[in-house]
Design a protein around this motif. Structure first.
Motif, PDB file in Angstrom:
ATOM      1  N   LYS A  50       0.826  -1.207   0.000  1.00 36.23           N
ATOM      2  CA  LYS A  50       0.000   0.000   0.000  1.00 36.23           C
ATOM      3  C   LYS A  50       0.862   1.260   0.000  1.00 36.23           C
ATOM      4  CE  LYS A  50      -4.118  -1.877   2.235  1.00 36.23           C
ATOM      5  NZ  LYS A  50      -5.021  -1.760   3.399  1.00 36.23           N
ATOM      6  N   ASP A  51       1.892   1.267   0.826  1.00 36.84           N
ATOM      7  CA  ASP A  51       2.775   2.432   0.899  1.00 36.84           C
ATOM      8  C   ASP A  51       3.469   2.685  -0.433  1.00 36.84           C
ATOM      9  OD1 ASP A  51       2.081   2.891   3.527  1.00 36.84           O
ATOM     10  OD2 ASP A  51       3.905   2.001   4.362  1.00 36.84           O
ATOM     11  N   PHE A  52       3.893   1.617  -1.097  1.00 36.84           N
ATOM     12  CA  PHE A  52       4.538   1.742  -2.403  1.00 36.84           C
ATOM     13  C   PHE A  52       3.579   2.355  -3.425  1.00 36.84           C
ATOM     14  CE2 PHE A  52       5.341  -0.053  -6.622  1.00 36.84           C
ATOM     15  CZ  PHE A  52       6.605   0.438  -6.856  1.00 36.84           C
ATOM     16  N   LEU A  53       2.355   1.843  -3.479  1.00 34.69           N
ATOM     17  CA  LEU A  53       1.375   2.369  -4.431  1.00 34.69           C
ATOM     18  C   LEU A  53       1.036   3.829  -4.125  1.00 34.69           C
ATOM     19  CD1 LEU A  53      -0.963  -0.736  -4.711  1.00 34.69           C
ATOM     20  CD2 LEU A  53       0.543   0.170  -6.486  1.00 34.69           C
ATOM     21  N   ILE A  54       0.863   4.132  -2.855  1.00 36.71           N
ATOM     22  CA  ILE A  54       0.534   5.501  -2.454  1.00 36.71           C
ATOM     23  C   ILE A  54       1.682   6.449  -2.809  1.00 36.71           C
ATOM     24  CG2 ILE A  54       0.192   6.987  -0.437  1.00 36.71           C
ATOM     25  CD1 ILE A  54      -1.509   4.640   0.723  1.00 36.71           C
ATOM     26  N   LYS A  55       2.902   6.015  -2.570  1.00 36.68           N
ATOM     27  CA  LYS A  55       4.070   6.849  -2.908  1.00 36.68           C
ATOM     28  C   LYS A  55       4.091   7.146  -4.406  1.00 36.68           C
ATOM     29  CE  LYS A  55       9.076   6.687  -2.912  1.00 36.68           C
ATOM     30  NZ  LYS A  55       9.929   5.712  -3.539  1.00 36.68           N
ATOM     31  N   ASN A  56       3.794   6.145  -5.212  1.00 43.03           N
ATOM     32  CA  ASN A  56       3.778   6.341  -6.662  1.00 43.03           C
ATOM     33  C   ASN A  56       2.651   7.277  -7.092  1.00 43.03           C
ATOM     34  OD1 ASN A  56       5.829   4.666  -8.277  1.00 43.03           O
ATOM     35  ND2 ASN A  56       5.224   3.347  -6.588  1.00 43.03           N
ATOM     36  N   ILE A  57       1.503   7.151  -6.474  1.00 40.82           N
ATOM     37  CA  ILE A  57       0.386   8.042  -6.798  1.00 40.82           C
ATOM     38  C   ILE A  57       0.717   9.471  -6.377  1.00 40.82           C
ATOM     39  CG2 ILE A  57      -2.022   8.592  -6.201  1.00 40.82           C
ATOM     40  CD1 ILE A  57      -2.432   5.489  -6.155  1.00 40.82           C
TER      41      ILE A  57
ATOM     42  N   ILE B  80      -4.308  -6.723  -7.423  1.00 37.88           N
ATOM     43  CA  ILE B  80      -4.266  -7.063  -5.996  1.00 37.88           C
ATOM     44  C   ILE B  80      -5.473  -6.627  -5.183  1.00 37.88           C
ATOM     45  CG2 ILE B  80      -1.753  -7.051  -5.934  1.00 37.88           C
ATOM     46  CD1 ILE B  80      -1.910  -4.321  -4.594  1.00 37.88           C
ATOM     47  N   SER B  81      -6.372  -5.835  -5.752  1.00 37.91           N
ATOM     48  CA  SER B  81      -7.480  -5.356  -4.924  1.00 37.91           C
ATOM     49  C   SER B  81      -8.696  -5.050  -5.770  1.00 37.91           C
ATOM     50  CB  SER B  81      -7.056  -4.103  -4.164  1.00 37.91           C
ATOM     51  OG  SER B  81      -7.034  -3.000  -5.034  1.00 37.91           O
ATOM     52  N   SER B  82      -9.709  -4.594  -5.081  1.00 38.61           N
ATOM     53  CA  SER B  82     -10.934  -4.197  -5.770  1.00 38.61           C
ATOM     54  C   SER B  82     -10.983  -2.685  -5.959  1.00 38.61           C
ATOM     55  CB  SER B  82     -12.148  -4.657  -4.955  1.00 38.61           C
ATOM     56  OG  SER B  82     -12.119  -4.042  -3.678  1.00 38.61           O
ATOM     57  N   CYS B  83      -9.829  -2.028  -5.857  1.00 39.27           N
ATOM     58  CA  CYS B  83      -9.771  -0.579  -6.039  1.00 39.27           C
ATOM     59  C   CYS B  83     -10.199  -0.213  -7.451  1.00 39.27           C
ATOM     60  CB  CYS B  83      -8.352  -0.058  -5.817  1.00 39.27           C
ATOM     61  SG  CYS B  83      -7.890   0.048  -4.096  1.00 39.27           S
ATOM     62  N   ASN B  84     -10.716   0.982  -7.582  1.00 36.03           N
ATOM     63  CA  ASN B  84     -11.085   1.510  -8.879  1.00 36.03           C
ATOM     64  C   ASN B  84      -9.799   1.854  -9.617  1.00 36.03           C
ATOM     65  OD1 ASN B  84     -12.126   2.758 -11.097  1.00 36.03           O
ATOM     66  ND2 ASN B  84     -13.271   4.303  -9.974  1.00 36.03           N
ATOM     67  N   TYR B  85      -9.278   0.883 -10.324  1.00 37.93           N
ATOM     68  CA  TYR B  85      -7.941   1.010 -10.884  1.00 37.93           C
ATOM     69  C   TYR B  85      -7.812   2.091 -11.948  1.00 37.93           C
ATOM     70  CZ  TYR B  85      -9.443  -1.410 -15.077  1.00 37.93           C
ATOM     71  OH  TYR B  85     -10.061  -1.735 -16.234  1.00 37.93           O
ATOM     72  N   ASP B  86      -8.917   2.513 -12.543  1.00 38.69           N
ATOM     73  CA  ASP B  86      -8.813   3.547 -13.572  1.00 38.69           C
ATOM     74  C   ASP B  86      -9.448   4.853 -13.104  1.00 38.69           C
ATOM     75  OD1 ASP B  86      -7.696   4.291 -15.945  1.00 38.69           O
ATOM     76  OD2 ASP B  86      -9.411   3.707 -17.167  1.00 38.69           O
ATOM     77  N   ALA B  87      -9.329   5.127 -11.825  1.00 35.17           N
ATOM     78  CA  ALA B  87      -9.915   6.344 -11.251  1.00 35.17           C
ATOM     79  C   ALA B  87      -9.303   7.595 -11.847  1.00 35.17           C
ATOM     80  CB  ALA B  87      -9.739   6.342  -9.737  1.00 35.17           C
ATOM     81  N   LEU B  88      -8.099   7.501 -12.353  1.00 35.07           N
ATOM     82  CA  LEU B  88      -7.429   8.684 -12.896  1.00 35.07           C
ATOM     83  C   LEU B  88      -7.645   8.848 -14.401  1.00 35.07           C
ATOM     84  CD1 LEU B  88      -4.090   8.459 -10.889  1.00 35.07           C
ATOM     85  CD2 LEU B  88      -6.101   9.848 -10.398  1.00 35.07           C
ATOM     86  N   SER B  89      -8.599   8.129 -14.959  1.00 31.68           N
ATOM     87  CA  SER B  89      -8.832   8.212 -16.406  1.00 31.68           C
ATOM     88  C   SER B  89      -9.165   9.627 -16.886  1.00 31.68           C
ATOM     89  CB  SER B  89      -9.898   7.220 -16.858  1.00 31.68           C
ATOM     90  OG  SER B  89     -11.147   7.533 -16.311  1.00 31.68           O
TER      91      SER B  89
ATOM     92  N   ASN C 163      -5.767   2.654   0.957  1.00 32.91           N
ATOM     93  CA  ASN C 163      -5.593   2.437   2.390  1.00 32.91           C
ATOM     94  C   ASN C 163      -6.664   1.533   2.973  1.00 32.91           C
ATOM     95  OD1 ASN C 163      -3.252   3.526   3.580  1.00 32.91           O
ATOM     96  ND2 ASN C 163      -4.029   5.572   3.246  1.00 32.91           N
ATOM     97  N   SER C 164      -7.869   1.605   2.454  1.00 35.02           N
ATOM     98  CA  SER C 164      -8.955   0.796   3.009  1.00 35.02           C
ATOM     99  C   SER C 164      -9.121  -0.542   2.294  1.00 35.02           C
ATOM    100  CB  SER C 164     -10.265   1.569   2.986  1.00 35.02           C
ATOM    101  OG  SER C 164     -10.639   1.844   1.655  1.00 35.02           O
ATOM    102  N   ALA C 165      -8.364  -0.771   1.229  1.00 37.16           N
ATOM    103  CA  ALA C 165      -8.503  -2.002   0.448  1.00 37.16           C
ATOM    104  C   ALA C 165      -7.924  -3.207   1.170  1.00 37.16           C
ATOM    105  CB  ALA C 165      -7.815  -1.847  -0.907  1.00 37.16           C
ATOM    106  N   LYS C 166      -8.536  -4.341   0.919  1.00 37.21           N
ATOM    107  CA  LYS C 166      -7.994  -5.619   1.384  1.00 37.21           C
ATOM    108  C   LYS C 166      -7.125  -6.159   0.275  1.00 37.21           C
ATOM    109  CE  LYS C 166      -9.656  -6.543   5.401  1.00 37.21           C
ATOM    110  NZ  LYS C 166      -8.744  -6.534   6.487  1.00 37.21           N
TER     111      LYS C 166
END
Length: 159
Positions: free
Chosen positions: A40-47, A92-101, A155-158
């Motif tokens: 999660k920290d890695f993904l957040i850092k990249n975002i 890896i999760s159910s996050c909205n992976y294309d939220a930044l479209s 952060n809230s994703a499983k």
């Protein structure tokens, strides 16, 4: 050995086994939680890094400090940065992976379809028209929260 000695020995063995099982369960869960947090920290850092790049682009664009040809280059780089993040989120999760479209498509359309952009394409600097500035600012106002939303979602994703 007396009967009470056997009971004490058995009680001690049960306590030791319980202790080892408790330590094993604790360390297993801790390892899983630490691994999940690291991802999660890695993904957040990249975002956050992509967000920082967008803010610099946004500021320079509105200030007229960008070459029109650089705009196309920036969108290409932006997509290259975003693609692996989105792919990993999908994996890896159910996050909205294309939220930044909207940053990938809508913003590019707003800028590249503007008459001022087209007319100044071969110039040194893009001179954004008042209408282009208003359109970009409106886009920013409507969509900037997506970076924050995505970080909260991660952060809230499983995982």
């Amino acid at each position: 050995m007396a009967y009470s000695d056997w009971i004490n020995l058995f009680s001690t063995l049960i306590s030791l086994v319980s202790l080892f099982v408790t330590i094993w369960i604790g360390s297993t869960f801790q390892r899983a939680i630490t691994s999940e947090r690291a991802i999660k920290d890695f993904l957040i850092k990249n975002i956050e890094e992509v967000n920082k790049q967008y803010k610099m682009f946004y500021t320079k664009l509105l200030d007229g400090e960008i070459e029109p040809k650089y705009v196309l280059q920036w969108f290409k780089s932006f997509n290259i940065e975003i693609d692996p993040i989105c792919d990993k989120l999908l994996e890896i999760s159910s996050c909205n992976y294309d939220a930044l479209s909207p940053f990938r498509y809508e913003l590019r359309e707003i800028i590249t379809n503007d008459d001022g952009f087209i007319k100044s394409f071969n110039k040194k600097k893009l001179e954004p028209s008042v209408q282009l500035r208003l359109n970009i600012q409106d886009f920013h106002k409507r969509n900037y929260h997506l970076f924050i939303d995505l970080i909260c979602e991660i952060n809230s994703a499983k995982i």
